[in-house]
Design an enzyme around this catalytic site. Structure first.
Site, PDB file in Angstrom:
ATOM      1  N   LYS A   1       0.790  -1.289   0.143  1.00 65.22           N
ATOM      2  CA  LYS A   1      -0.146  -0.088   0.025  1.00 65.22           C
ATOM      3  C   LYS A   1       0.795   1.248   0.066  1.00 65.22           C
ATOM      4  O   LYS A   1       1.770   1.415   0.798  1.00 65.22           O
ATOM      5  CB  LYS A   1      -0.983   0.010   1.088  1.00 65.22           C
ATOM      6  CG  LYS A   1      -1.906  -1.230   1.231  1.00 65.22           C
ATOM      7  CD  LYS A   1      -3.364  -0.606   0.808  1.00 65.22           C
ATOM      8  CE  LYS A   1      -4.303  -2.048   0.116  1.00 65.22           C
ATOM      9  NZ  LYS A   1      -5.379  -2.333   1.071  1.00 65.22           N
TER      10      LYS A   1
ATOM     11  N   ARG B   1      -3.340 -10.373   4.021  1.00 63.64           N
ATOM     12  CA  ARG B   1      -3.641 -10.295   2.496  1.00 63.64           C
ATOM     13  C   ARG B   1      -2.482  -9.871   1.873  1.00 63.64           C
ATOM     14  O   ARG B   1      -1.950  -8.555   1.839  1.00 63.64           O
ATOM     15  CB  ARG B   1      -4.954  -9.396   2.216  1.00 63.64           C
ATOM     16  CG  ARG B   1      -5.474  -9.318   0.722  1.00 63.64           C
ATOM     17  CD  ARG B   1      -6.719  -8.652   0.577  1.00 63.64           C
ATOM     18  NE  ARG B   1      -7.291  -8.676  -0.778  1.00 63.64           N
ATOM     19  CZ  ARG B   1      -6.579  -7.754  -1.786  1.00 63.64           C
ATOM     20  NH1 ARG B   1      -5.606  -6.989  -1.151  1.00 63.64           N
ATOM     21  NH2 ARG B   1      -7.183  -7.801  -2.961  1.00 63.64           N
TER      22      ARG B   1
HETATM   23  N1  HH2 Z   1      -6.892  -4.037  -0.690  1.00 59.12           N
HETATM   24  C1  HH2 Z   1      -7.258  -3.978  -1.729  1.00 59.12           C
HETATM   25  C2  HH2 Z   1      -8.542  -4.907  -2.310  1.00 59.12           C
HETATM   26  N2  HH2 Z   1      -9.368  -5.493  -1.510  1.00 59.12           N
HETATM   27  N3  HH2 Z   1      -9.723  -6.329   0.478  1.00 59.12           N
HETATM   28  C3  HH2 Z   1      -9.611  -6.500   1.887  1.00 59.12           C
HETATM   29  N4  HH2 Z   1     -10.298  -7.259   2.552  1.00 59.12           N
HETATM   30  N5  HH2 Z   1      -8.598  -5.662   2.296  1.00 59.12           N
HETATM   31  C4  HH2 Z   1      -7.772  -4.739   1.751  1.00 59.12           C
HETATM   32  O1  HH2 Z   1      -6.896  -4.122   2.424  1.00 59.12           O
HETATM   33  C5  HH2 Z   1      -7.944  -4.750   0.262  1.00 59.12           C
HETATM   34  C6  HH2 Z   1      -8.979  -5.561  -0.370  1.00 59.12           C
HETATM   35  C7  HH2 Z   1      -6.463  -3.130  -2.777  1.00 59.12           C
HETATM   36  O2  HH2 Z   1      -5.249  -3.834  -3.044  1.00 59.12           O
HETATM   37  P1  HH2 Z   1      -5.195  -4.673  -4.396  1.00 59.12           P
HETATM   38  O3  HH2 Z   1      -6.276  -5.790  -4.483  1.00 59.12           O
HETATM   39  O4  HH2 Z   1      -3.814  -4.924  -4.397  1.00 59.12           O
HETATM   40  O5  HH2 Z   1      -5.191  -3.558  -5.789  1.00 59.12           O
HETATM   41  P2  HH2 Z   1      -6.577  -3.169  -6.320  1.00 59.12           P
HETATM   42  O6  HH2 Z   1      -7.652  -2.735  -5.586  1.00 59.12           O
HETATM   43  O7  HH2 Z   1      -6.197  -1.862  -7.179  1.00 59.12           O
HETATM   44  O8  HH2 Z   1      -6.673  -4.171  -7.422  1.00 59.12           O
END
Ligand code: HH2
Length: 264
Positions: free
Chosen positions: A202, A238
């Protein structure tokens, strides 16, 4: 929990796993590296991301889930139709970043399927959420929100023992809010459910290390954050970099237990 984003635009792995074959290979690698579950998502929630329509989300995610049938999977979606299809294809956990607020049918899908559920805190919605979020006390506001969502889910038939809670790092929070939430994680843990932490890569981590324009954090910074959260009782992590986190957390857990790391 390994992360596979079947998206062209995710903040850290956007495009990498957009092709189903690449997504499937990444998921298999993460499981081999020790992930207990892989979270498959097809809509980016990064700040400023555009929404994806249900047909497109299904088009992205279904071939990946079909190919991975039988593997421990989570679906990262806020759409009931996508969650329903994913559960039919074997997903065990529904990771809804809107905490059942995005789609009125979602709670039914979770309750009827008996799937596990992650309820996450988010202030605002992804397009606007980082516009100067303000809290009186971020920790008590986030935990009050999660408590209310937990009560909502259980009153609609979701079993409490299926639910985990997530403070939602970076979802309508400044760097300081994120730090405070990790520091005082005990307040969220006091709600009595396992806590899932999503700090991996993040941008707060990059900003803390001095790059005020950072859009992501490094693997090492992510592991530092995960270990601090582990120390405070977080149970589910995660992450994008599974092997590194599995190794770091295995050592931290062994120190905690006073024995050798458990084999994974
Ligand atoms: N963060 C993201 C997406 N889903 N779900 C949970 N439960 N907690 C989180 O902190 C979380 C999540 C964002 O990260 P990422 O999937 O890597 O990126 P993007 O949303 O741009 O696909």
């Amino acid at each position: 929990m390994g992360i596979v984003n079947v998206t062209p635009d995710s903040f850290s792995d956007g495009g990498l796993n957009f092709e189903p074959r690449a997504a499937v290979a990444s998921a298999r690698r993460m499981l081999a590296e020790g992930a207990a579950i892989v979270d498959v998502g097809a809509e980016s929630t990064r700040p400023g991301a555009d929404a994806v329509k249900v047909d497109e989300e299904l088009r992205r995610v279904v071939p990946v889930l079909e190919e991975l049938r039988g593997a421990p999977l989570s679906i990262d979606t806020s759409k009931a139709e996508v969650a329903r299809r994913a559960v039919e294809l074997g997903a065990e956990l529904i990771n809804d970043v809107t905490a059942l607020r995005g789609d009125s049918e979602m709670v039914e899908v979770v309750a009827e399927s008996g799937a596990y559920l992650c309820l996450m805190h988010m202030r605002g919605e992804p397009r606007m959420m980082q516009n100067e979020p303000i809290y009186q006390d971020v920790v008590s506001e986030v935990s009050a929100f999660l408590e209310e969502r937990l009560a909502f889910a259980t009153s609609h038939g979701v079993r409490e023992d299926r639910i985990c809670l997530d403070p939602g790092f970076g979802f309508g929070k400044t760097v300081e809010h994120n730090l405070e939430l990790v520091r005082r994680l005990d307040v969220v843990l006091a709600l009595g459910r396992p806590v899932l932490i999503g700090l991996s890569r993040k941008r707060s981590l990059g900003r803390l290390l001095g790059d005020s324009e950072a859009t992501r954090g490094t693997t090492a910074a992510s592991m530092g954050a995960a270990l601090a959260a582990f120390d405070r009782g977080a149970g589910i992590f995660r992450v994008h970099d599974v092997r590194e986190h599995v190794e770091a957390l295995a050592i931290a857990a062994a120190i905690e237990r006073g024995g050798a790391p458990e084999s994974t």
